[in-house]
Structure formats: structure tokens, C-alpha cells
Design a protein around this motif. Sequence first.
Motif, mmCIF file in Angstrom:
data_model
loop_
_atom_site.group_PDB
_atom_site.id
_atom_site.type_symbol
_atom_site.label_atom_id
_atom_site.label_comp_id
_atom_site.label_asym_id
_atom_site.label_seq_id
_atom_site.Cartn_x
_atom_site.Cartn_y
_atom_site.Cartn_z
ATOM 1 N N THR A 1 0.819 -1.206 0.000
ATOM 2 C CA THR A 1 0.000 0.000 0.000
ATOM 3 C C THR A 1 0.850 1.251 0.000
ATOM 4 N N THR A 2 0.252 2.339 -0.406
ATOM 5 C CA THR A 2 0.886 3.652 -0.325
ATOM 6 C C THR A 2 0.736 4.214 1.079
ATOM 7 N N PHE A 3 -0.246 3.696 1.807
ATOM 8 C CA PHE A 3 -0.614 4.261 3.104
ATOM 9 C C PHE A 3 -0.085 3.410 4.256
ATOM 10 N N GLU A 4 0.255 4.068 5.365
ATOM 11 C CA GLU A 4 0.740 3.346 6.539
ATOM 12 C C GLU A 4 -0.180 3.574 7.733
ATOM 13 N N LYS B 1 4.631 0.750 -0.651
ATOM 14 C CA LYS B 1 5.118 0.770 -2.037
ATOM 15 C C LYS B 1 6.409 1.572 -2.173
ATOM 16 N N ARG B 2 6.573 2.576 -1.331
ATOM 17 C CA ARG B 2 7.774 3.405 -1.425
ATOM 18 C C ARG B 2 9.007 2.723 -0.833
ATOM 19 N N LEU C 1 12.983 -4.552 -0.823
ATOM 20 C CA LEU C 1 12.099 -4.990 0.251
ATOM 21 C C LEU C 1 10.907 -5.771 -0.305
ATOM 22 N N LEU C 2 10.433 -5.383 -1.487
ATOM 23 C CA LEU C 2 9.329 -6.115 -2.116
ATOM 24 C C LEU C 2 9.734 -7.559 -2.376
ATOM 25 N N VAL C 3 10.894 -7.740 -2.980
ATOM 26 C CA VAL C 3 11.388 -9.088 -3.278
ATOM 27 C C VAL C 3 11.616 -9.868 -1.988
ATOM 28 N N ILE D 1 7.488 -6.808 7.512
ATOM 29 C CA ILE D 1 6.690 -5.585 7.568
ATOM 30 C C ILE D 1 7.640 -4.421 7.344
ATOM 31 N N SER D 2 7.248 -3.474 6.507
ATOM 32 C CA SER D 2 8.104 -2.319 6.250
ATOM 33 C C SER D 2 8.575 -1.708 7.569
#
Length: 216
Positions: free
Chosen positions: A86-89, A108-109, A114-116, A129-130
Amino acid sequence: MTGVRVLIADDQEAVRRNLRRILEAEPDLRVIGEAVDGAAAIERARVLQPDVVLVDVRMPGLDGLAVTRALAGPDVEQPLRVVVITTFELDEYVYGAIRNGAAGFLLKRSGPTLLVEGVRAAVSGDVLISPEVTVQLLRHLTTLTPAAVPTEPLTARELAVASLVAEAKTNLEIAAELSISVGTVKSHLMHVQRKLRLRNRVAVAAWVWESGRKGR
């Protein structure tokens, strides 16, 4: 063909295209399908049975949290691994994702790496988790809901493992800190999840904060 099979669910074509590009640049990852809304995501996931489903929070119709609950929630007999992006946290998004069985929550940022890592972590049974939201999220959980009651008491070592999980440490890091093998860490964590009737390590981390065990 071999490799981790991923389904992407996002209502924006440009986002889906970018996620596909990032994932398919890795030799062990491949995208097997896409969905433009929540209903399509659930349908395609049940048909394709991907290893990981990447789901955006905000989508037309059913949102990403509803999709997560349908594919990985506590009432699902054969849950899939769902990573929410998500774009939102906002806290309610992260908390809802965890409670609905998500195997990860990424902004997403956060970037391609981190996505991989999040996809690979989901497949291996870990949860990513981010970093921007991890500690804040878990601290907020202490006031949101009563902690689960174990079916039987956790041992001291099981509590130690759970506490380190709440610090977002990997199995390898936990093993090093407690001077035990990674296999033993996994065994303790499996017992913790069974006793607490929880699906994954994110839920275990939440329980640690909710129950006030953090720091003991």
C-alpha cells in the motif's frame, strides 16, 4: 517451470506493470496472473493457487483487507500467503491486514529490494513488515484488543522466542541470540502458534505486545 509463483492484485495498470517488472527480474520469482479488483483477486487466487498473492489495500469493490480475510483469514482451511502492499501506513490498515492473516505488509515506497524480500519471506514462513510501521504498529496493538489466551502455558524458551519475534528479528537472528539452532527456533515458534491458535509470526508479535509480554 519452477520458482515462486506470484499473483498481483492492484487496480492501477502502471503499478501492476512495475511490480511485475521488479519480480520477474529475479530468477526465482514469476508472475502467473494479475487482478484489477478484490473480487477478481479472490477468484484468480483460488483457481491459480499462487505461492504468494500481492494485494493492494485500496481497490474497487472488495478492498485488500477483505481479500486477505477471504484467502488467509482464521476461518480459511487452506490459507494462501498474502502480502499486503500500500501507499498508506495507517494503523487500521496494518492492524486489519495482520488480523486477517497477512504474511507481510509493505509500503510501495519501500523499494524493489524490500518487495522481493517480502515475497521470499512469505514463502519461507517468515513475515516482513516495512520498517517504517513495525514498531509503531505493535505498540498500538496493546490498546486495540484483548490478547489471545493460550490453550496451555508457554515455556520460558517459547516466550523468549516470541519476544524476539516481536522485535522483528529473523529466525537466524533469534537462533544466534538464544544460542540455539534455526530448527529449534522454528519448533518453538510452531508450539507458540499452536498454543495461541495463531497463523503466523506477525500474529505472534501482536500477541506479545497485546499481552504486555514485551520487555519481560
